[in-house]
Scaffold this active site. Structure first.
Site, PDB file in Angstrom:
ATOM      1  N   THR A 177       0.762  -1.283  -0.015  1.00 19.85           N
ATOM      2  CA  THR A 177      -0.065  -0.067  -0.140  1.00 19.85           C
ATOM      3  C   THR A 177       0.832   1.121  -0.053  1.00 19.85           C
ATOM      4  O   THR A 177       0.571   2.306  -0.671  1.00 19.85           O
ATOM      5  CB  THR A 177      -0.924  -0.097   1.183  1.00 19.85           C
ATOM      6  N   PHE A 192      -6.973  -4.906   0.013  1.00 19.00           N
ATOM      7  CA  PHE A 192      -8.436  -5.466  -0.311  1.00 19.00           C
ATOM      8  C   PHE A 192      -9.310  -5.262   0.943  1.00 19.00           C
ATOM      9  O   PHE A 192     -10.371  -4.714   0.637  1.00 19.00           O
ATOM     10  CB  PHE A 192      -8.252  -6.954  -0.674  1.00 19.00           C
ATOM     11  N   ARG A 193      -8.892  -5.414   2.275  1.00 17.78           N
ATOM     12  CA  ARG A 193      -9.786  -5.175   3.125  1.00 17.78           C
ATOM     13  C   ARG A 193      -9.148  -4.320   4.219  1.00 17.78           C
ATOM     14  O   ARG A 193     -10.005  -4.153   5.141  1.00 17.78           O
ATOM     15  CB  ARG A 193      -9.938  -6.892   3.960  1.00 17.78           C
ATOM     16  N   GLN A 245       1.411 -13.182  -1.185  1.00 18.46           N
ATOM     17  CA  GLN A 245       0.413 -13.221  -1.772  1.00 18.46           C
ATOM     18  C   GLN A 245       0.107 -11.998  -2.835  1.00 18.46           C
ATOM     19  O   GLN A 245      -1.040 -11.902  -3.717  1.00 18.46           O
ATOM     20  CB  GLN A 245      -1.066 -12.816  -0.792  1.00 18.46           C
ATOM     21  N   HIS A 249       0.033 -16.267  -5.285  1.00 14.98           N
ATOM     22  CA  HIS A 249      -1.141 -16.113  -6.071  1.00 14.98           C
ATOM     23  C   HIS A 249      -0.880 -15.674  -7.412  1.00 14.98           C
ATOM     24  O   HIS A 249      -1.796 -14.779  -8.031  1.00 14.98           O
ATOM     25  CB  HIS A 249      -1.879 -14.807  -5.278  1.00 14.98           C
ATOM     26  N   CYS A 275      -7.435 -21.635 -24.550  1.00 13.79           N
ATOM     27  CA  CYS A 275      -6.516 -22.710 -25.250  1.00 13.79           C
ATOM     28  C   CYS A 275      -5.292 -22.767 -24.459  1.00 13.79           C
ATOM     29  O   CYS A 275      -4.291 -23.518 -25.113  1.00 13.79           O
ATOM     30  CB  CYS A 275      -6.537 -22.601 -26.764  1.00 13.79           C
ATOM     31  N   CYS A 324      -7.169 -18.957 -30.743  1.00 13.64           N
ATOM     32  CA  CYS A 324      -8.400 -19.559 -30.784  1.00 13.64           C
ATOM     33  C   CYS A 324      -9.741 -18.554 -30.803  1.00 13.64           C
ATOM     34  O   CYS A 324     -10.823 -19.060 -31.077  1.00 13.64           O
ATOM     35  CB  CYS A 324      -8.494 -20.463 -29.436  1.00 13.64           C
TER      36      CYS A 324
HETATM   37  N1  APR Z   1       1.740  -1.607   6.624  1.00 11.69           N
HETATM   38  C1  APR Z   1       1.225  -2.570   7.564  1.00 11.69           C
HETATM   39  N2  APR Z   1      -0.065  -3.292   7.275  1.00 11.69           N
HETATM   40  C2  APR Z   1      -1.056  -2.322   6.357  1.00 11.69           C
HETATM   41  C3  APR Z   1      -0.430  -1.695   5.480  1.00 11.69           C
HETATM   42  C4  APR Z   1       0.483  -0.880   5.635  1.00 11.69           C
HETATM   43  N3  APR Z   1       1.231   0.139   5.120  1.00 11.69           N
HETATM   44  N4  APR Z   1      -1.418  -1.146   4.834  1.00 11.69           N
HETATM   45  C5  APR Z   1      -2.564  -2.055   5.101  1.00 11.69           C
HETATM   46  N5  APR Z   1      -1.954  -2.812   5.993  1.00 11.69           N
HETATM   47  C6  APR Z   1      -2.799  -4.189   6.360  1.00 11.69           C
HETATM   48  C7  APR Z   1      -4.423  -4.027   6.495  1.00 11.69           C
HETATM   49  O1  APR Z   1      -4.980  -3.293   7.775  1.00 11.69           O
HETATM   50  C8  APR Z   1      -4.912  -5.290   6.262  1.00 11.69           C
HETATM   51  O2  APR Z   1      -5.074  -5.992   7.566  1.00 11.69           O
HETATM   52  O3  APR Z   1      -2.601  -5.282   5.642  1.00 11.69           O
HETATM   53  C9  APR Z   1      -3.768  -5.952   5.580  1.00 11.69           C
HETATM   54  C10 APR Z   1      -4.093  -6.320   4.046  1.00 11.69           C
HETATM   55  O4  APR Z   1      -5.028  -7.281   4.161  1.00 11.69           O
HETATM   56  P1  APR Z   1      -5.892  -7.487   2.904  1.00 11.69           P
HETATM   57  O5  APR Z   1      -6.307  -6.242   2.221  1.00 11.69           O
HETATM   58  O6  APR Z   1      -6.947  -8.675   3.078  1.00 11.69           O
HETATM   59  O7  APR Z   1      -4.819  -8.384   1.789  1.00 11.69           O
HETATM   60  P2  APR Z   1      -4.152  -9.752   2.001  1.00 11.69           P
HETATM   61  O8  APR Z   1      -4.370 -10.378   3.279  1.00 11.69           O
HETATM   62  O9  APR Z   1      -2.960  -9.669   1.065  1.00 11.69           O
HETATM   63  O10 APR Z   1      -5.613 -10.575   1.117  1.00 11.69           O
HETATM   64  C11 APR Z   1      -5.167 -11.906   0.605  1.00 11.69           C
HETATM   65  O11 APR Z   1      -7.260 -11.737  -0.799  1.00 11.69           O
HETATM   66  O12 APR Z   1      -8.279 -10.688  -2.427  1.00 11.69           O
HETATM   67  C12 APR Z   1      -7.334 -11.732  -2.462  1.00 11.69           C
HETATM   68  O13 APR Z   1      -6.030 -12.454  -3.992  1.00 11.69           O
HETATM   69  C13 APR Z   1      -6.045 -11.355  -2.869  1.00 11.69           C
HETATM   70  O14 APR Z   1      -3.949 -12.040  -2.442  1.00 11.69           O
HETATM   71  C14 APR Z   1      -4.894 -11.317  -1.590  1.00 11.69           C
HETATM   72  C15 APR Z   1      -5.734 -12.019  -0.886  1.00 11.69           C
END
Ligand code: APR
Length: 245
Positions: free
Chosen positions: A35, A42-43, A108, A126, A137, A155
């Site tokens: 990030t 994502f979450r 991931q 991933h 194909c 294809c």
């Molecule tokens: N430093 C530390 N933690 C952070 C930072 C940062 N700068 N920015 C975000 N986070 C934390 C968020 O608070 C969250 O708990 O990182 C975590 C990211 O979690 P997700 O968004 O769920 O990402 P991830 O765990 O990698 O998701 C796994 O889900 O959608 C699928 O394939 C996709 O590989 C992904 C998988």
């Protein structure tokens, strides 16, 4: 200094000690590692899945039944990732590998930022954005053809996709098995920037025989030997100050 800052510094000092004492440290990263290189997670609080349903846009069935919905989402993701750069946290992990302190990174993330920062042993669980091929194909294609929503040149199907693991698909077995074997050998596992919501990767922290250290912007309800709440870039950069002291 407030006690959160004091707690974080104590955690960073402890992390540096664990790393220097370890014989076989491994790292597991998630979207929170990227990030601070301007790739949304994502979450997390501004995560992608806050307003897009992952099960629709990132599911293997969407590619096969509703290619345009898949393509719309992936085109944005591809363009958001073209000129991103590693940050000091990625470089810190690459330096720890060069020093022989960490032995590999299971990630991931599909961004490729660990490799760009110079890490060599990276297990992309991933998948990655390096390869594009036809889902129908298997013929190879280019990122440009995918971006322009071109039909497959072999294809003619509208089915070009990146080499990313979508919901409903198995992880690459060779990469998964290697990461599992390495983590089982580890005496220290750093888990950085992941909500640990997605299987099977969220099982990996339980495979290490060693200590677990969780570095994340927020707590995610799992038990670790050490938890440092904060930003990956700052925590890893600060850790390097103690490692190099
Ligand atoms: N430093 C530390 N933690 C952070 C930072 C940062 N700068 N920015 C975000 N986070 C934390 C968020 O608070 C969250 O708990 O990182 C975590 C990211 O979690 P997700 O968004 O769920 O990402 P991830 O765990 O990698 O998701 C796994 O889900 O959608 C699928 O394939 C996709 O590989 C992904 C998988």
């Amino acid at each position: 200094m407030d006690n959160l800052a004091a707690e974080k510094i104590a955690g960073i000092k402890q992390l540096a000690e664990f790393l220097l004492q370890s014989d076989y440290a491994l790292v597991l990263t998630g979207a929170g590692m990227d990030t601070e290189s301007n790739i949304p997670d994502f979450r997390g609080k501004d995560g992608l899945w806050q307003n897009i349903d992952a099960r629709v846009v990132a599911d293997i069935n969407t590619i096969r039944q509703n290619y345009k919905v898949f393509h719309q989402f992936y085109k944005e993701r591809l363009s958001a990732m073209t000129d991103v750069l590693p940050h000091a946290g990625h470089y810190a992990l690459a330096e720890l590998e060069k020093k022989g302190i960490i032995k590999g990174i299971a990630t991931q993330n599909i961004s490729g930022l660990h490799l760009k920062a110079g890490s060599k042993r990276v297990y992309e669980l991933h998948g990655d954005l390096k390869k594009v091929f036809c889902d129908n194909c298997g013929a190879p294609a280019t990122t440009q053809e995918l971006y322009e929503m071109k039909p497959c040149s072999a294809c003619s199907e509208l089915a070009l996709r990146p080499n990313v693991v979508f919901f409903g698909e198995a992880l690459p077995a060779d990469v998964w098995n290697k990461a599992v074997a390495e983590i089982k050998k580890s005496d220290l596992l750093l888990i950085i920037g992941t909500s640990l919501e997605v299987a099977p990767v969220n099982q990996l922290p339980y495979l290490t025989a060693g200590k677990t250290v969780f570095i994340n912007a927020e707590d995610v309800g799992h038990k670790f030997d050490l938890t440092i709440i904060g930003k990956a870039k700052e925590i890893l950069s600060e850790t390097m100050r103690y490692i190099n002291a």
